[in-house]
Scaffold this motif. Structure first.
Motif, PDB file in Angstrom:
ATOM      1  N   ILE A   1     -68.955  31.424 -22.116  1.00 13.37           N
ATOM      2  CA  ILE A   1     -69.268  32.749 -22.644  1.00 13.37           C
ATOM      3  C   ILE A   1     -68.769  33.878 -21.742  1.00 13.37           C
ATOM      4  CG2 ILE A   1     -71.214  31.965 -24.038  1.00 13.37           C
ATOM      5  CD1 ILE A   1     -73.103  32.832 -21.867  1.00 13.37           C
ATOM      6  N   GLN A   2     -67.797  33.579 -20.870  1.00 14.21           N
ATOM      7  CA  GLN A   2     -67.157  34.614 -20.059  1.00 14.21           C
ATOM      8  C   GLN A   2     -65.694  34.750 -20.467  1.00 14.21           C
ATOM      9  OE1 GLN A   2     -68.951  36.484 -18.306  1.00 14.21           O
ATOM     10  NE2 GLN A   2     -70.667  35.376 -17.405  1.00 14.21           N
ATOM     11  N   ASN A   3     -64.939  35.540 -19.721  1.00 20.02           N
ATOM     12  CA  ASN A   3     -63.539  35.815 -20.038  1.00 20.02           C
ATOM     13  C   ASN A   3     -62.631  34.956 -19.159  1.00 20.02           C
ATOM     14  OD1 ASN A   3     -61.043  36.844 -20.679  1.00 20.02           O
ATOM     15  ND2 ASN A   3     -61.404  38.885 -19.849  1.00 20.02           N
TER      16      ASN A   3
ATOM     17  N   GLN B   1     -62.872  34.982 -12.211  1.00 19.23           N
ATOM     18  CA  GLN B   1     -63.824  34.231 -13.020  1.00 19.23           C
ATOM     19  C   GLN B   1     -63.473  32.756 -12.976  1.00 19.23           C
ATOM     20  OE1 GLN B   1     -66.703  35.036 -15.084  1.00 19.23           O
ATOM     21  NE2 GLN B   1     -66.719  32.804 -14.883  1.00 19.23           N
ATOM     22  N   ILE B   2     -64.438  31.910 -12.607  1.00 17.23           N
ATOM     23  CA  ILE B   2     -64.248  30.470 -12.676  1.00 17.23           C
ATOM     24  C   ILE B   2     -64.375  30.053 -14.135  1.00 17.23           C
ATOM     25  CG2 ILE B   2     -65.077  28.226 -11.892  1.00 17.23           C
ATOM     26  CD1 ILE B   2     -66.324  29.686  -9.487  1.00 17.23           C
ATOM     27  N   PRO B   3     -63.372  29.389 -14.697  1.00 12.72           N
ATOM     28  CA  PRO B   3     -63.418  29.033 -16.125  1.00 12.72           C
ATOM     29  C   PRO B   3     -64.234  27.776 -16.382  1.00 12.72           C
ATOM     30  CG  PRO B   3     -61.334  28.345 -15.186  1.00 12.72           C
ATOM     31  CD  PRO B   3     -62.082  29.032 -14.082  1.00 12.72           C
ATOM     32  N   ALA B   4     -64.542  27.549 -17.652  1.00 15.47           N
ATOM     33  CA  ALA B   4     -65.263  26.344 -18.082  1.00 15.47           C
ATOM     34  C   ALA B   4     -64.720  25.896 -19.424  1.00 15.47           C
ATOM     35  CB  ALA B   4     -66.768  26.624 -18.178  1.00 15.47           C
ATOM     36  N   ILE B   5     -65.049  24.670 -19.800  1.00 12.82           N
ATOM     37  CA  ILE B   5     -64.542  24.093 -21.040  1.00 12.82           C
ATOM     38  C   ILE B   5     -65.542  24.261 -22.173  1.00 12.82           C
ATOM     39  CG2 ILE B   5     -63.061  22.393 -19.932  1.00 12.82           C
ATOM     40  CD1 ILE B   5     -65.282  20.344 -20.409  1.00 12.82           C
ATOM     41  N   ASN B   6     -65.020  24.200 -23.395  1.00 14.50           N
ATOM     42  CA  ASN B   6     -65.842  24.111 -24.596  1.00 14.50           C
ATOM     43  C   ASN B   6     -65.773  22.671 -25.104  1.00 14.50           C
ATOM     44  OD1 ASN B   6     -66.219  26.959 -24.527  1.00 14.50           O
ATOM     45  ND2 ASN B   6     -64.286  27.232 -25.623  1.00 14.50           N
ATOM     46  N   LEU B   7     -66.874  22.159 -25.602  1.00 16.90           N
ATOM     47  CA  LEU B   7     -66.863  20.788 -26.096  1.00 16.90           C
ATOM     48  C   LEU B   7     -67.989  20.560 -27.081  1.00 16.90           C
ATOM     49  CD1 LEU B   7     -69.162  18.525 -24.812  1.00 16.90           C
ATOM     50  CD2 LEU B   7     -68.157  19.456 -22.739  1.00 16.90           C
ATOM     51  N   ILE B   8     -67.833  19.518 -27.878  1.00 11.86           N
ATOM     52  CA  ILE B   8     -68.898  19.000 -28.717  1.00 11.86           C
ATOM     53  C   ILE B   8     -68.763  17.491 -28.727  1.00 11.86           C
ATOM     54  CG2 ILE B   8     -67.560  19.245 -30.859  1.00 11.86           C
ATOM     55  CD1 ILE B   8     -70.291  19.896 -32.220  1.00 11.86           C
ATOM     56  N   ALA B   9     -69.895  16.775 -28.583  1.00  7.65           N
ATOM     57  CA  ALA B   9     -69.837  15.318 -28.450  1.00  7.65           C
ATOM     58  C   ALA B   9     -71.013  14.673 -29.174  1.00  7.65           C
ATOM     59  CB  ALA B   9     -69.847  14.913 -26.983  1.00  7.65           C
TER      60      ALA B   9
ATOM     61  N   VAL C   1     -66.035  39.262  -5.245  1.00  6.27           N
ATOM     62  CA  VAL C   1     -67.107  38.552  -5.951  1.00  6.27           C
ATOM     63  C   VAL C   1     -66.505  37.827  -7.152  1.00  6.27           C
ATOM     64  CG1 VAL C   1     -69.272  38.790  -7.221  1.00  6.27           C
ATOM     65  CG2 VAL C   1     -68.838  40.224  -5.213  1.00  6.27           C
ATOM     66  N   VAL C   2     -66.887  36.555  -7.326  1.00  8.93           N
ATOM     67  CA  VAL C   2     -66.358  35.704  -8.398  1.00  8.93           C
ATOM     68  C   VAL C   2     -67.495  35.297  -9.330  1.00  8.93           C
ATOM     69  CG1 VAL C   2     -65.331  33.442  -8.890  1.00  8.93           C
ATOM     70  CG2 VAL C   2     -64.458  34.828  -6.997  1.00  8.93           C
ATOM     71  N   GLY C   3     -67.227  35.336 -10.635  1.00  5.90           N
ATOM     72  CA  GLY C   3     -68.230  34.948 -11.615  1.00  5.90           C
ATOM     73  C   GLY C   3     -68.340  33.435 -11.766  1.00  5.90           C
ATOM     74  N   LEU C   4     -69.566  32.924 -11.795  1.00  9.65           N
ATOM     75  CA  LEU C   4     -69.785  31.510 -12.059  1.00  9.65           C
ATOM     76  C   LEU C   4     -69.383  31.165 -13.494  1.00  9.65           C
ATOM     77  CD1 LEU C   4     -73.289  30.855 -10.424  1.00  9.65           C
ATOM     78  CD2 LEU C   4     -71.074  30.053  -9.597  1.00  9.65           C
TER      79      LEU C   4
ATOM     80  N   PRO D   1     -49.418  37.824 -23.864  1.00  9.90           N
ATOM     81  CA  PRO D   1     -50.512  38.738 -23.531  1.00  9.90           C
ATOM     82  C   PRO D   1     -51.632  38.078 -22.746  1.00  9.90           C
ATOM     83  CG  PRO D   1     -50.657  38.075 -25.825  1.00  9.90           C
ATOM     84  CD  PRO D   1     -49.372  37.505 -25.297  1.00  9.90           C
ATOM     85  N   ASN D   2     -51.708  36.749 -22.780  1.00 13.17           N
ATOM     86  CA  ASN D   2     -52.764  36.067 -22.032  1.00 13.17           C
ATOM     87  C   ASN D   2     -52.431  36.020 -20.549  1.00 13.17           C
ATOM     88  OD1 ASN D   2     -54.320  35.382 -24.355  1.00 13.17           O
ATOM     89  ND2 ASN D   2     -52.889  33.708 -24.789  1.00 13.17           N
TER      90      ASN D   2
END
Length: 435
Positions: free
Chosen positions: A348-350, A356-364, A319-322, A136-137
């Motif tokens: 915080i996007q889809n 949509q340009i994706p981004a990573i989640n992280l904690i350091a 149009v592309v989302g940052l 489904p992804n």
């Protein structure tokens, strides 16, 4: 991913342009009245399948090795950014700056390894295999490049002997260069492998192609770098941040911040092609995907001629989302020489959105030690694609060099490799309210 974060050095007790880029409210905490960032660069490569040493070992057959080893959806990213000469200044309760940088990234998301394995190994004969697929992804391969120039404005809300609250914003002018996306979403059906023939039957899905016809060679998916250029102003974005400090008679002992970064859109005009196809292959009929040529134009033609694909949209420009993220940090002074910092960000996007340009989640977590002008720091974090990494970095005055993954790479455990380097110079009187 959002600007790939300068984790480690951005939490340095010497606050400068890097800190303000990650949270514009930090412009109010410049170590000197004026700060000039001569340059800074950041590059990273990572995936969730192969370690960095394996990536080097199998560099000539990287794709097949990733598909062979993977036992889960394949994710990977390559990021690079360069900050060109930028500056900031603090005067009274106000601070101002100009930060410009080039951003480039490539991402693979949610790729089904079995589908990738059988589709790409066409020279190998498999016995008859029928593989049920229900994904489904959105399986995406995505690249994006742009230039941005941001005007930073910060303001102290209050500054008392015990605390300080500041806000800041970075208003960005965006100059897009290129955007490429190949997405296969909501894929359901049966993959049939018979010797060297690979086909889909009883299948449905949504397929998206987005590319710049003057930059991407549709015949082999290569990028023609000779045609890459930063075009006209064609997008706006902004960051907004908040910073709160607690102080005692020795200065700041706790520095905290929160920021929303990369809020905005990139507009790609004429020559940027975006097409979406709906696939519907009935049971008992099949579509040979092993016969598709490595040519986007030919693939689009074969789709339409087969009768199993209908074109739902065909846009020239879009149009592309940052890559919008929410980020937070806390820097704690343990002693006059030792510090520890915590930084985290979440996208915080889809990620499934093809535009949509994706981004990573992280904690350091980053402990650091300062000896005069010399600082050593070691960042240890968890990234949603590459997992656990540990790094090491050094700063002397305004020069720094480091990595978020070199420690785990040395023990052959890291699925990520990166480097960050930069040089800045601060002058004028020291500002109050710093560590």
């Amino acid at each position: 991913m959002a600007q790939f974060p300068y984790v480690g050095i951005q939490n340095s007790q010497r606050k400068g342009i890097i800190s303000a880029m990650m949270n514009p409210a930090e412009m109010n905490n410049l170590s000197r009245a004026v700060e000039v960032q001569f340059f800074a660069g950041n590059a990273a490569f990572g995936n969730n399948v192969l370690t960095f040493s394996e990536t080097l070992e199998y560099s000539n057959d990287l794709w097949n090795k990733m598909m062979e080893r993977a036992d889960q959806p394949v994710n990977g990213n390559t990021d690079g950014s360069v900050i060109i000469p930028s500056f900031g200044m603090k005067t009274g309760k106000w601070s101002f700056g100009l930060i410009s940088q080039v951003q480039s990234r490539a991402t693979i998301l949610n790729l089904n390894p079995e589908l990738g394995r059988y589709v790409t190994e066409n020279e190998v004969n498999f016995d008859l295999i029928r593989l049920a697929i229900n994904n489904p992804n959105n399986q995406r391969a995505n690249t994006a490049t742009w230039f941005e120039s941001g005007i930073v404005v910060g303001r102290e809300i209050w500054n008392s002997p015990k605390s300080k609250l500041s806000v800041g914003t970075n208003f960005k002018l965006l100059f897009p260069t290129g955007y490429t996306n190949i997405g296969v979403g909501n894929l359901r059906g049966t993959l049939v492998v018979d010797q060297s023939e690979v086909s889909l039957t009883n299948a449905e899905g949504i397929i998206n192609f987005s590319y710049n016809e003057s930059v991407v060679d549709t015949r082999n998916f290569n990028i023609d770098y000779n045609n890459l250029s930063f075009g006209n102003l064609n997008g706006f974005g902004f960051d907004i941040g908040f910073n709160y400090q607690l102080k005692n008679n020795k200065g700041v002992w706790l520095n905290t911040g929160m920021a929303f970064r990369n809020i905005g859109k990139l507009t790609f005009g004429g020559g940027q092609n975006n097409q979406t196809f709906r696939m519907s292959i009935p049971e008992g009929e099949s579509f040979r995907i092993d016969l598709l040529e490595p040519d986007l134009k030919a693939i689009e033609r074969d789709f339409l001629e087969s009768g199993y694909f209908s074109r739902e949209s065909n846009q020239d420009g879009f149009v592309v989302g940052l890559p919008t993220v929410w980020a937070a940090n806390a820097d704690l002074k343990l002693t006059d020489k030792f510090f520890v910092s915590l930084y985290g960000q979440t996208f915080i996007q889809n990620k499934n959105n093809n535009l949509q340009i994706p981004a990573i989640n992280l904690i350091a977590l980053t402990p650091s030690a300062i000896f005069g002008k010399f600082e050593v720091y070691s960042s240890w974090g968890y990234y949603d694609i590459t997992g656990f990494t540990g790094g090491l970095g050094f700063r002397y005055g305004g020069f720094f060099i480091g990595s978020q993954s070199v420690m785990t790479a040395l023990i052959n455990q890291s699925k990520k490799a990166d480097i960050q380097i930069g040089l800045s110079w601060g002058f004028g009187k020291k500002t109050s309210g710093n560590f």
